[in-house]
Design a protein around this motif. Structure first.
Motif, PDB file in Angstrom:
ATOM      1  N   UNK A 159     -49.388  24.536  26.380  1.00 17.40           N
ATOM      2  CA  UNK A 159     -48.946  25.512  25.393  1.00 17.40           C
ATOM      3  C   UNK A 159     -48.933  24.845  24.026  1.00 17.40           C
ATOM      4  N   UNK A 160     -49.595  25.458  23.051  1.00 17.59           N
ATOM      5  CA  UNK A 160     -49.560  24.929  21.692  1.00 17.59           C
ATOM      6  C   UNK A 160     -48.231  25.290  21.039  1.00 17.59           C
ATOM      7  N   UNK A 161     -47.991  24.734  19.890  1.00 16.35           N
ATOM      8  CA  UNK A 161     -46.715  24.960  19.225  1.00 16.35           C
ATOM      9  C   UNK A 161     -46.556  26.436  18.854  1.00 16.35           C
ATOM     10  N   UNK A 162     -45.328  26.953  18.806  1.00 13.61           N
ATOM     11  CA  UNK A 162     -45.108  28.355  18.453  1.00 13.61           C
ATOM     12  C   UNK A 162     -45.436  28.618  16.989  1.00 13.61           C
ATOM     13  N   UNK A 163     -45.949  29.806  16.745  1.00  7.32           N
ATOM     14  CA  UNK A 163     -46.338  30.211  15.390  1.00  7.32           C
ATOM     15  C   UNK A 163     -45.601  31.491  15.044  1.00  7.32           C
ATOM     16  N   UNK A 164     -45.004  31.524  13.858  1.00 10.99           N
ATOM     17  CA  UNK A 164     -44.356  32.726  13.326  1.00 10.99           C
ATOM     18  C   UNK A 164     -44.991  33.045  11.986  1.00 10.99           C
ATOM     19  N   UNK A 165     -45.403  34.280  11.836  1.00 15.75           N
ATOM     20  CA  UNK A 165     -45.895  34.697  10.514  1.00 15.75           C
ATOM     21  C   UNK A 165     -45.858  36.212  10.428  1.00 15.75           C
TER      22      UNK A 165
END
Length: 582
Positions: free
Chosen positions: A388-394
């Motif tokens: 799992x890649x790092x979480x992204x918020x946008x």
């Protein structure tokens, strides 16, 4: 493209007719009905021909009046003509059915691959799928034209002919009934060997296609590193493997034909010897004996031909198994999605009382839920294998440019892959209040990746890809915005866009994404390193074009390593190269 990707060819089902054929190809239903009727008519003609020939021979021996003999011979000639007409009709029906089934299965295969999405296709052998959809389904002509008609003929004709023989001479009927099962037994034994041999041949063909596609795609790199001769030698080895497998299939086919012909000949000889002895001792009349003897080869012929034609149709059978596996996967995916949707609907209904109005109001007031075209990512973690890649918020709103930065390996391109359905992810990603997993990417996202992905055809064909009614003015506008206005839209390109430089191909790919947006089909534009092959001046013009589109209402997502991209960005999202095991 890796030859080990994908599931490989499915094992043949072992059934005479896969029931999935009737489910996925409606044209096959009327085909079986038509072939069944033709087989019944052919059986009647066979029996009539044997009876008329027996009557003519015995009549000539017994001194039948010439007029009656001529009438009998005329009826016999009519039976011959009818048999030829029925054979022609069967072939015509089979050819038409094969063409229609090929079309239906190809259409269903393309639709299924579209429904399964890029994520599913990304871990499959695309060259093998292309071989299946092309040559594999073309082999259905032999399957429908030879194998299935003989199978239906066996089911219809053999029992009726054996029944007529039993009615006329029960000893001959019993002999046929006892010897007839020997043919299917040997067919099964030989078929087991044929199946494994045919599967190896099919696997080798798919491996050859994959190897050839890989070599052609990377030919320039191989030549630079002096490895082109080794790649050619590898293709030669796989080709030689395919030749050997093909010859092995032919050997088994000839062995099968010999064995079936030998068994049928011995069985007919047993019937003939029995009839001969009884004719000598007078317990059987010539008319009955000759009539039964003429029918005996016809009782074995359909079953014998099924075994022979099975080999001609084996490639088509293997291909349909692969197609059906894809269609089954798509149906299972649709069933799972339908169950999830029904569960969500049940939850909505269960909450409709009491605070249901408040829950609905909260949903409407959430950003992007009112139809304003906002893209909201909340804790999106893209899956790459078991990682799992790092979480992204946008949050990306219309009329803005959102720049996504980060070093190589941070997951920028993977994030775009998730948005277009090519990678699984955890977390929430909504556009216009709807989960992007439930949306067709072509309906809201215009994307251009780091690889141009151009096709053979004109530049205009590549820019308008997927548009059933291309607009020439918008093509030129998109090319201008992508800084490719100097290119002639009518210029013919070769395979993979041959005829353009790397920078030109990249700009045409960007123009394709911009064209889709200008046509009003994709409000969100996602560009992955669109200026990596551009000089600073051209790059600046491209940034101004994207800023112009954003000011006119577009939602622009931009991945770029260039610091100049910050000049047009309204928001910058920085990703770090952190990978977490799932």
């Amino acid at each position: 493209m890796d030859e080990n990707n994908g599931d490989g060819p499915a094992a043949m089902s072992g059934k005479p007719v896969d029931p999935r054929l009737l489910k996925y190809a409606s044209a096959s239903r009327w085909f079986f009905a038509a072939i069944g009727a033709i087989a019944l008519a052919q059986t009647a003609v066979i029996v009539a021909f044997a009876w008329l020939l027996t009557r003519a021979v015995t009549g000539a021996i017994d001194g039948m009046p010439p007029a009656e003999l001529v009438a009998t011979l005329g009826a016999l000639a009519l039976m011959v003509a009818m048999r030829a007409l029925l054979l022609w009709t069967r072939e015509a029906v089979a050819a038409r059915a094969a063409a229609r089934v090929q079309t239906q299965l190809r259409t269903a295969l393309v639709a299924a691959i579209g429904a399964l999405g890029p994520e599913w296709l990304g871990v499959r052998n695309s060259a093998a799928l292309a071989i299946t959809a092309g040559r594999g389904l073309d082999a259905l002509e032999a399957y429908f034209g030879r194998y299935l008609p003989q199978l239906v003929q066996t089911v219809v004709a053999t029992p009726l002919i054996v029944a007529v023989m039993w009615w006329q001479d029960w000893i001959s009927g019993l002999t046929v009934l006892l010897t007839l099962p020997l043919i299917p037994i040997f067919m099964v034994l030989i078929g087991l060997a044929t199946r494994s041999v045919q599967q190896r041949q099919w696997q080798t063909l798919q491996r050859l296609a994959s190897r050839f596609a890989d070599t052609v795609q990377g030919l320039s790199t191989l030549k630079v590193f002096g490895r082109q001769h080794r790649a050619a030698a590898s293709i030669e080895r796989v080709t030689d493997d395919y030749r050997r497998e093909t010859m092995r299939v032919l050997r088994v086919s000839f062995l099968s034909g010999f064995a079936l012909e030998f068994l049928a000949s011995i069985s007919v000889a047993i019937v003939a010897v029995s009839i001969g002895f009884r004719l000598i001792d007078g317990s059987l009349t010539l008319a009955v004996g000759l009539f039964v003897l003429l029918l005996a080869p016809e009782a074995y012929l359909p079953l014998r031909q099924v075994g022979v034609q099975f080999h001609a149709a084996a490639e088509g059978i293997a291909a349909t198994d692969d197609v059906f596996d894809v269609l089954d996967a798509a149906r299972e995916r649709a069933r799972s999605a339908g169950g999830t949707a029904r569960g969500a609907a049940d939850d909505d209904r269960s909450g409709a009382s009491g605070d249901g109005v408040a829950r609905e109001k909260a949903f409407v007031e959430r950003p992007g839920a009112s139809g304003d075209g906002v893209l909201v990512l909340d804790g999106v973690r893209v899956r790459r294998g078991e990682r799992l890649l790092q979480p992204v918020d946008l949050t990306a709103t219309p009329a803005t440019v959102t720049l996504i930065e980060g070093p190589s390996g941070a997951g920028k391109s993977s994030l775009f892959a998730a948005l277009r359905g090519a990678a699984a992810f955890d977390g929430s990603a909504e556009w216009n209040g709807l989960d992007v997993r439930d949306l067709a990417p072509a309906g809201w996202l215009a994307w251009a990746g780091q690889r141009p992905g151009l096709l053979a055809g004109t530049i205009a064909d590549n820019v308008t890809l997927g548009d059933p009614a291309p607009d020439g003015e918008i093509v030129r506008r998109a090319l201008d915005l992508a800084c490719a206005g100097a290119l002639d839209p009518a210029l013919e390109l070769g395979v993979q866009g041959a005829g353009l430089s790397g920078g030109q191909a990249q700009r045409v790919a960007v123009a394709r994404a911009l064209y889709r947006h200008l046509r009003g089909k994709a409000p969100v534009i996602a560009l992955d390193e669109p200026s990596s092959a551009l000089d600073p001046e051209t790059e600046g013009r491209l940034w101004r074009s994207l800023r112009h589109l954003a000011d006119r209402g577009a939602t622009v997502l931009l991945i770029s390593h260039r610091t100049s991209a910050r000049q047009i960005a309204d928001a910058v999202v920085r990703l770090q190269p952190i990978e977490v095991l799932a």
